[in-house]
Write an enzyme that holds these catalytic residues in place. Sequence first.
Site, PDB file in Angstrom:
ATOM      1  N   ASP A   4      -5.099  -1.815 -13.406  1.00 10.40           N
ATOM      2  CA  ASP A   4      -4.875  -1.413 -12.023  1.00 10.40           C
ATOM      3  C   ASP A   4      -6.169  -1.635 -11.242  1.00 10.40           C
ATOM      4  OD1 ASP A   4      -3.839  -0.366  -9.721  1.00 10.40           O
ATOM      5  OD2 ASP A   4      -3.359   1.605 -10.539  1.00 10.40           O
ATOM      6  N   ALA A  53       0.842  -1.200   0.000  1.00 11.93           N
ATOM      7  CA  ALA A  53       0.000   0.000   0.000  1.00 11.93           C
ATOM      8  C   ALA A  53       0.873   1.244   0.000  1.00 11.93           C
ATOM      9  CB  ALA A  53      -0.917  -0.013   1.224  1.00 11.93           C
ATOM     10  N   ARG A  78      -3.761  12.281 -12.488  1.00  7.49           N
ATOM     11  CA  ARG A  78      -2.340  12.043 -12.683  1.00  7.49           C
ATOM     12  C   ARG A  78      -2.031  11.510 -14.079  1.00  7.49           C
ATOM     13  NH1 ARG A  78      -0.856   8.454  -8.059  1.00  7.49           N
ATOM     14  NH2 ARG A  78      -1.335   6.758  -9.489  1.00  7.49           N
ATOM     15  N   ARG A  79      -3.036  10.970 -14.737  1.00  3.55           N
ATOM     16  CA  ARG A  79      -2.804  10.335 -16.041  1.00  3.55           C
ATOM     17  C   ARG A  79      -2.838  11.363 -17.165  1.00  3.55           C
ATOM     18  NH1 ARG A  79      -6.550   6.471 -13.655  1.00  3.55           N
ATOM     19  NH2 ARG A  79      -8.245   7.165 -14.987  1.00  3.55           N
ATOM     20  N   GLU A  99     -13.822   0.881 -17.013  1.00  8.17           N
ATOM     21  CA  GLU A  99     -13.983   0.228 -15.721  1.00  8.17           C
ATOM     22  C   GLU A  99     -14.600  -1.142 -15.947  1.00  8.17           C
ATOM     23  OE1 GLU A  99     -16.312   2.840 -13.336  1.00  8.17           O
ATOM     24  OE2 GLU A  99     -14.728   4.350 -13.150  1.00  8.17           O
ATOM     25  N   HIS A 105      -5.965   9.380  -9.101  1.00  9.32           N
ATOM     26  CA  HIS A 105      -5.379   8.566 -10.173  1.00  9.32           C
ATOM     27  C   HIS A 105      -5.703   9.161 -11.535  1.00  9.32           C
ATOM     28  CE1 HIS A 105      -3.847   4.651  -8.445  1.00  9.32           C
ATOM     29  NE2 HIS A 105      -4.272   5.283  -7.374  1.00  9.32           N
TER      30      HIS A 105
END
Length: 398
Positions: free
Chosen positions: A300, A230, A273-274, A282, A270
């Site tokens: 992920d 983690a 950040r991409r 999904e 997340h």
Amino acid sequence: MELTLLGTGAPDGLPRHGCPCAACATAVGDEARASTAVLVDNALLLDLTPGPAFAAARAGHSLIGVRQVLLSHPHDGPPVEYPAGLPAPGRVPDGRELSLISGHRVRAVALDAPGTGYEVTGMDGDRLLYLPPNAAPAGLAHGAQPFDIVLLDVVGRPDALARLRAAGAVAATTDVLAVHLDHTVPPGPELHRRLAAAGARAVPDGTTLLVGEYHAVPDLPRRTLVLGGARSGKSVEAERRLESSPEVLYVATGGTRDGDVEWAERVALHRDRRPGSWRTTETCDLAPLLAEEGPPLLIDCLALWLTDAMDAAGAWDDATWAATGEQALRERVAELVAAVRATGRTVVAVSNEVGSGVVPATAAGRRFRDELGRLNAAFADECEHVLLVVAGQALRLR
């Protein structure tokens, strides 16, 4: 064309003068870098490094034959000398072409940041692209002819490499060299590992290269598993391995959780950040995606995929597990592993390493830990690269 890299560092050089950081402290020997400057066929000099005449002499060259000096960016590093006898440095306006008496042709490339990039065509037709620090080409047209060699700020602007690949300007045979290297990435093995993951490489100052020697181009792994605990940095490492790809399909196996604000914040972090060019889906139905042709997949993560698979198999209940759950889960895992083995896509998958912690207090918790360990091992068997991330540091297992 013959290139000699008189320097490969950022304008401030590496190490930076007076900087106490770990990267600067360890930037010695071949990892110490002057500001980037490139000597082309002893006739054209792209940018200047402090003490260019001495830098050339150390590399076994002279600046006497230089016919043109071109600058690509405002120099804000250490003072630069202009040796006597060199032509006055200049810059070519965007889109303009320049023919040198040496037979080289130079075209100025517009950028999305201050400065000018240069396309250089040699007397034998070899093509070079040189970009200044923290810059990417602007207005690239698709279907561009691939360059033989590209020199750019891979670490600072991985998206520039992604744009060049998307336009066809960087192909499998293009030698991609990282220049303008700063202390933002540790030098030594870690720098070279990160560059290799992007299909790029770095060379020491003073290196002379012949354009067209493709044997040194690193091969990109097709399947990679990134393990870690983690908040270990495993997702960042996985994303970094694909940030120079023109297109990526991010496969989020966690889905959404109604009413869970903290989970929504994690997902948003997340997503932000991409790169904007990445698409997201999904789903836990991974086998069809692996069977399709398409851009690289970033999965992920496998731990959340296993949670979904155990939910579907009823594997949390001891009685169901013993009756049908174990067999159903084994079949689902075998299907995924077979799909990974057969896929033609580039895949980077993330998973949790949970076997080193406290033994779970419940039978269901121990079952999940054991099954995730088995899944990780089976998935890793099908991958060319396997990494373990600890405290943000990636350790190569395979």
